[in-house]
Design an enzyme around this catalytic site. Structure first.
Site, PDB file in Angstrom:
ATOM      1  N   GLU A  45      35.820  43.250  34.248  1.00 50.36           N
ATOM      2  CA  GLU A  45      37.131  43.813  34.199  1.00 50.36           C
ATOM      3  C   GLU A  45      37.138  44.671  33.836  1.00 50.36           C
ATOM      4  O   GLU A  45      36.245  46.113  32.954  1.00 50.36           O
ATOM      5  CB  GLU A  45      37.223  42.325  32.930  1.00 50.36           C
ATOM      6  CG  GLU A  45      39.168  43.141  32.502  1.00 50.36           C
ATOM      7  CD  GLU A  45      39.268  41.544  31.493  1.00 50.36           C
ATOM      8  OE1 GLU A  45      40.282  41.042  31.570  1.00 50.36           O
ATOM      9  OE2 GLU A  45      37.717  41.124  31.092  1.00 50.36           O
ATOM     10  N   LYS A 119      45.778  39.828  36.106  1.00 51.81           N
ATOM     11  CA  LYS A 119      46.117  38.711  35.557  1.00 51.81           C
ATOM     12  C   LYS A 119      46.696  37.639  34.724  1.00 51.81           C
ATOM     13  O   LYS A 119      48.149  38.630  34.206  1.00 51.81           O
ATOM     14  CB  LYS A 119      44.569  39.087  34.462  1.00 51.81           C
ATOM     15  CG  LYS A 119      44.404  38.413  33.198  1.00 51.81           C
ATOM     16  CD  LYS A 119      43.314  39.234  32.532  1.00 51.81           C
ATOM     17  CE  LYS A 119      42.980  38.415  31.167  1.00 51.81           C
ATOM     18  NZ  LYS A 119      41.558  38.716  30.781  1.00 51.81           N
ATOM     19  N   CYS A 156      38.886  37.020  33.664  1.00 51.35           N
ATOM     20  CA  CYS A 156      39.011  36.636  32.358  1.00 51.35           C
ATOM     21  C   CYS A 156      39.018  35.267  31.741  1.00 51.35           C
ATOM     22  O   CYS A 156      38.482  34.198  31.872  1.00 51.35           O
ATOM     23  CB  CYS A 156      37.952  37.989  31.180  1.00 51.35           C
ATOM     24  SG  CYS A 156      37.388  37.455  29.885  1.00 51.35           S
TER      25      CYS A 156
END
Length: 281
Positions: A45, A119, A156
């Site tokens: 990330e 994300k 994540c």
């Protein structure tokens, strides 16, 4: 190697202290992966920066850049052309002033930009103050047709939410890269549980990537332990170290996807007609 086998790589890295050396280090890992025969590689990330979300400071907007026309993604396109590898490139995206996203660009083996994943699920927790920086993703659940097959991305904190894993499967993903920055003590017991479970439930391969080490903006201890997991929920080789930087290269046999989907038939037995309650606020 059988035609169905894809040699895949991932990198878990320590922060170098500056963007230029961090990118250069990843370029060298990618070249080494290519020398070992890898055809796809993914990074952690916001790979070209520290995990600045340990604090809430406006100075960290400096890490953001456009996607795909910013310097890092442009450089990774050159790297893809050089190595002949597909590359998953997670960066801090600046779309416009005030519009920032936690993003991963996907670049094909010929250097062409295929698109981006943003994300969806943005945490706001001690040491993970991401809502200060990022808007929630608004670009759906793309799966990219690459030189090695159909590749998706989930970033994540997303991994705690089963809905996106499932949508990537429904969209045809064969391999999902999950770049992360997760800290020892907060979620380490979940790390080797959630992604294998997602791989089983959705019947694809997952590449789980975590940072490693401590950085200057907080006391988060990133514990590495990156791995590939197959659609039976079994690790492909051993996970990486929990303390050291590491390049992992593994062979993924995509023929296993059909085998598992015939044997377990989870997609056949879904009941979307019964699921409307899942999307009620």
């Amino acid at each position: 190697m059988a035609a169905s086998v894809v040699r895949a790589a991932l990198v878990q890295a320590t922060w170098t202290g500056d963007t230029e050396s961090m990118i250069a280090k990843h370029e060298e890992h990618a070249r080494e992966a290519a020398r070992q025969g890898a055809r796809i590689i993914g990074f952690q990330e916001v790979f070209n920066a520290p995990y600045f979300c340990q604090v809430q400071e406006e100075e960290h907007y400096r890490w953001a850049e456009p996607v795909p026309d910013g310097p890092t993604v442009s450089r990774m396109r050159d790297l893809a052309r050089e190595t002949g590898m597909v590359i998953v490139v997670p960066v801090f995206e600046r779309e416009a002033e005030g519009f920032y996203y936690n993003t991963a660009a996907v670049i094909d083996a010929d250097g062409s930009y295929l698109g981006k994943y943003r994300k969806h699920h943005i945490p706001q927790l001690k040491g993970f103050w991401e809502k200060f920086y990022f808007r929630p993703g608004n670009a759906g659940w793309p799966v990219f047709d690459t030189a090695v097959g159909r590749v998706g991305v989930y970033i994540c904190y997303d991994r705690h939410f089963p809905e996106g894993w499932r949508q990537l499967g429904l969209n045809g993903a064969q391999i999902v890269y999950n770049p992360s920055a997760t800290s020892r003590g907060l979620s380490s017991y979940l790390w080797q549980l959630e992604q294998p479970a997602a791989a089983v439930a959705n019947e694809y391969f997952v590449a789980a990537i975590n940072r490693v080490g401590q950085e200057e903006y907080g006391d988060n201890d990133f514990y590495g332990t990156s791995y590939f997991v197959d659609p039976r929920g079994q690790f492909v080789g051993e996970p990486a170290s929990d303390k050291e930087e590491e390049l992992l290269v593994r062979d993924l046999d995509l023929a296993l996807l059909d085998e598992v989907r015939h044997q377990w038939a989870f997609y056949r037995d879904r009941r979307p007609d019964a699921y409307e309650g899942l999307t009620r606020p």
